[in-house]
Scaffold this active site. Structure first.
Site, PDB file in Angstrom:
ATOM      1  N   GLN A 214     -38.740  41.607  23.200  1.00 18.82           N
ATOM      2  CA  GLN A 214     -37.578  41.400  24.064  1.00 18.82           C
ATOM      3  C   GLN A 214     -37.672  42.085  25.423  1.00 18.82           C
ATOM      4  O   GLN A 214     -36.787  41.891  26.263  1.00 18.82           O
ATOM      5  CB  GLN A 214     -36.325  41.861  23.318  1.00 18.82           C
ATOM      6  CG  GLN A 214     -36.044  40.996  22.093  1.00 18.82           C
ATOM      7  CD  GLN A 214     -34.984  41.557  21.176  1.00 18.82           C
ATOM      8  OE1 GLN A 214     -34.660  42.744  21.231  1.00 18.82           O
ATOM      9  NE2 GLN A 214     -34.438  40.700  20.315  1.00 18.82           N
TER      10      GLN A 214
ATOM     11  N   GLU B 128     -31.987  29.455  21.841  1.00 10.59           N
ATOM     12  CA  GLU B 128     -33.301  29.154  21.297  1.00 10.59           C
ATOM     13  C   GLU B 128     -33.901  30.430  20.710  1.00 10.59           C
ATOM     14  O   GLU B 128     -34.408  31.295  21.430  1.00 10.59           O
ATOM     15  CB  GLU B 128     -34.225  28.592  22.374  1.00 10.59           C
ATOM     16  CG  GLU B 128     -35.564  28.157  21.785  1.00 10.59           C
ATOM     17  CD  GLU B 128     -36.660  28.036  22.811  1.00 10.59           C
ATOM     18  OE1 GLU B 128     -37.598  27.272  22.565  1.00 10.59           O
ATOM     19  OE2 GLU B 128     -36.586  28.721  23.844  1.00 10.59           O
TER      20      GLU B 128
ATOM     21  N   ASP C   8     -32.476  29.211  26.913  1.00  6.39           N
ATOM     22  CA  ASP C   8     -33.904  29.141  26.674  1.00  6.39           C
ATOM     23  C   ASP C   8     -34.463  30.544  26.405  1.00  6.39           C
ATOM     24  O   ASP C   8     -34.031  31.530  27.012  1.00  6.39           O
ATOM     25  CB  ASP C   8     -34.581  28.544  27.908  1.00  6.39           C
ATOM     26  CG  ASP C   8     -36.080  28.539  27.818  1.00  6.39           C
ATOM     27  OD1 ASP C   8     -36.620  27.730  27.052  1.00  6.39           O
ATOM     28  OD2 ASP C   8     -36.721  29.370  28.512  1.00  6.39           O
TER      29      ASP C   8
ATOM     30  N   HIS D 287     -36.245  36.349  23.328  1.00  7.62           N
ATOM     31  CA  HIS D 287     -36.901  37.357  24.144  1.00  7.62           C
ATOM     32  C   HIS D 287     -35.913  38.154  24.993  1.00  7.62           C
ATOM     33  O   HIS D 287     -36.314  38.887  25.904  1.00  7.62           O
ATOM     34  CB  HIS D 287     -37.973  36.698  25.001  1.00  7.62           C
ATOM     35  CG  HIS D 287     -39.027  36.036  24.161  1.00  7.62           C
ATOM     36  ND1 HIS D 287     -40.064  36.723  23.601  1.00  7.62           N
ATOM     37  CD2 HIS D 287     -39.147  34.756  23.729  1.00  7.62           C
ATOM     38  CE1 HIS D 287     -40.805  35.896  22.878  1.00  7.62           C
ATOM     39  NE2 HIS D 287     -40.263  34.692  22.930  1.00  7.62           N
TER      40      HIS D 287
ATOM     41  N   ASP E  24     -40.673  39.148  33.545  1.00  6.46           N
ATOM     42  CA  ASP E  24     -39.579  39.374  32.606  1.00  6.46           C
ATOM     43  C   ASP E  24     -38.424  40.118  33.264  1.00  6.46           C
ATOM     44  O   ASP E  24     -38.556  41.291  33.648  1.00  6.46           O
ATOM     45  CB  ASP E  24     -40.096  40.174  31.409  1.00  6.46           C
ATOM     46  CG  ASP E  24     -39.174  40.063  30.211  1.00  6.46           C
ATOM     47  OD1 ASP E  24     -39.073  38.956  29.653  1.00  6.46           O
ATOM     48  OD2 ASP E  24     -38.530  41.074  29.855  1.00  6.46           O
TER      49      ASP E  24
END
Length: 578
Positions: A175, A240, A214, A218, A184
């Site tokens: 994550q 998701e 989406d 993560h 990220d």
């Protein structure tokens, strides 16, 4: 989302798990008053805004679809139309992407709302880009610098990459590290949360009713909850979170935020529809589905699973259609019907022009599946039987199943090559009903039974409110009226001229190239074949000069009566497309 595609030497080169479909709230002028249930969702993946608007007006609204899911609208890095995955690398939160500008987007939302269809947006908020320097909208950026939006301190630092082993034992890295090299975002940052929420609120101001998040797997659940708390109104959220056995991050960890895309569902349906569908009698969470019925967004396939092979897809022909019929007839989750473009190269993008901007969807040209249209009758079935239990289950010990939904609907699905005739208990009131899964009609007697022939690789579905005639006297013998008997009329969608049908009946094949097909109408060729005592036969098509359509080497299996073959999809017991 680990299927995203590895970035190697500055280019993506693997597979994305980005877009599933589904649900949302009640339709209002904006999403502020969002309420319950999305109905059936049409996931029109990679359709441009003009085409989505037209489909809402002409198809989705009249058929009873509750919502449409559209692809990411934000300006993204540009690969000039050569790939599909560039839209999952946003460059800024401005609506200048390859599906149309903000005006076209707003017009699409308005058109869908006017047709009674809610709009949900595929939303990319875990990351920005991993490559590129220029967007579809002409904006310049670099991996950690997006002028006017984000700078290097808005991303997780020091940077790290997610390793395969992390999925099993390290939720923090899943994550907080980079997914296949994509920059990220630090979604724990108050500033970043504010920018994301502002983008999503801008979309709700334009009338958007809900969001698919989406790569939610993560993003930490606490971060997502904080972002959601900043959203205006009550937009529908589904996330998701791809399930992996014994992984550190599981879909159940996200159900407090919203619904979850149920990836196990499609995997299990592929197992059954390439095996024995009789086992579906107990289908549900006990099969290892990742979340319960009330939190699951279900689908036979999406753009990732059709490319990684984990589910059925349009190339499976009749089995794919029958799996979608089952999904819309069976009471589990919130169903989404996937409709996109045909492909042989899993990287390739949809039809485009002028630097990669997606062209209008053409359902007759062979490049778009338009599968949402194949399921219009079953959408009405799903809406009619909502809230009713499964009853009157029957199967033949193999690949024919049938069941009713209370006294509102009944369906039979035949995944065998030959037709099956038997008397079924439908649970419906006496009357003659249209087959909403194909052609013909079924007459039910006063006892609720009907004698029905279900052609091979086909389905028969009837529901209250779809009577073929107003009433029938209780003493009338129950019948079904399939067409064709021992002949089969095949309509094939093609641009070939001439076109040939090469077929085998009971193992005896025509001489190559086969029989020349007749012109039927624009885009269609036609041939009637004598089957003798057979109820099904195998078929391939060709142009007489070496180009073949043989269902990816599997051949097509067609039944008696009228069938259509278009874009690799077989429709049995079909209406004349001309």
């Amino acid at each position: 989302m680990r299927l995203y595609k590895a970035i190697v030497a500055g280019a993506l080169s693997a597979t994305v798990t980005a877009g599933t479909a589904v649900t949302l709230p009640a339709l209002t002028d904006t999403a502020a008053g969002a309420a319950t249930g999305p109905g059936v969702t049409a996931n029109l993946w990679h359709w441009n805004w003009k085409s989505v608007a037209r489909e809402c007006t002409d198809v989705l609204g009249p058929a009873g679809y509750g919502s449409v899911q559209v692809s990411p609208p934000a300006d993204s890095m540009s690969k000039g139309g050569s790939v599909w995955w560039d839209v999952y690398q946003p460059a800024r939160y401005v609506l200048t992407g390859k599906f149309g500008d903000e005006t076209a987007f707003g017009n699409m939302v308005a058109a869908c709302h006017a047709a009674g269809v809610k709009v949900q947006v595929d939303t990319v908020i875990n990351h920005m880009t991993g490559q590129g320097a220029t967007s579809y909208g002409g904006y310049s950026f670099s991996k950690y610098d997006y002028p006017g939006l984000y700078s290097s301190w808005d991303f997780h630092s020091p940077t790290c990459g997610i390793d395969d082993a992390d999925y099993g034992n390290n939720a923090w890295r899943v994550q907080n590290c980079e997914l296949v090299g994509l920059s990220d975002l630090n979604t724990g940052s108050d500033y970043v949360r504010g920018q994301i929420a502002a983008y999503m609120n801008r979309l709700t101001d334009l009338g958007v009713d809900g969001f698919r998040i989406d790569a939610a797997k993560h993003i930490g659940p606490d971060d997502l909850a904080a972002i959601r708390s900043r959203l205006r109104g009550s937009p529908y959220i589904h996330q998701e979170v791809v399930q992996g056995a014994n992984e550190a991050v599981q879909p159940s960890q996200y159900t407090g935020i919203g619904d979850v895309d149920e990836f196990v569902y499609g995997r299990k349906l592929k197992e059954q529809f390439t095996g024995q569908i009789k086992w579906l009698r107990t289908f549900g969470q006990s099969w290892g589905l990742s979340v319960g019925d009330d939190k699951a967004v279900v689908f036979v396939d999406n753009h990732d699973t059709e490319r990684n092979g984990s589910t059925l897809d349009y190339k499976y022909g009749a089995a794919y259609k029958l799996a979608n019929v089952f999904m819309l007839a069976w009471p589990y989750g919130k169903p989404s019907v996937y409709s996109s473009f045909t492909w042989s190269d899993g990287e390739a993008g949809p039809p485009s022009a002028n630097g990669g901007f997606v062209t209008d969807t053409d359902c007759s040209g062979g490049r778009w599946t338009c599968f949402d249209r194949e399921m219009t009758g079953m959408v009405g079935f799903h809406n009619t039987v909502a809230g009713t239990p499964v009853a009157n289950w029957t199967d033949n010990g193999g690949n024919l199943i049938a069941f009713s939904r209370g006294n509102r609907g009944w369906v039979a699905i035949n995944n065998e090559s030959g037709g099956v005739t038997r008397t079924f208990t439908t649970g419906l009131p006496a009357g003659t009903y249209a087959n909403v899964a194909g052609g013909g009609s079924v007459t039910v007697d006063a006892a609720g039974t009907a004698t029905v022939t279900v052609p091979g690789r086909s389905a028969v579905a009837i529901r209250v409110g779809a009577q073929a005639s107003p009433t029938v006297t209780p003493t009338v013998t129950p019948t079904v009226t399939p067409t064709g008997g021992n002949t089969a009329t095949v309509y094939y969608s093609t641009g070939w001229n001439p076109a040939y049908i090469h077929y085998g009946v009971n193992g005896a094949w025509t001489t190559v190239p086969g029989a020349a097909m007749d012109a039927a109408c624009a885009g269609w060729r036609k041939k009637t074949v004598n089957l003798g005592t057979a109820t099904a036969f195998q078929v391939t098509f060709n142009n007489g000069s070496g180009s073949w359509d043989n269902n990816s080497g599997r051949d097509y299996t067609l039944g008696a009566g009228t069938s259509t073959v278009r874009n690799g999809v077989v429709t049995g017991n079909a209406a004349n497309p001309c």
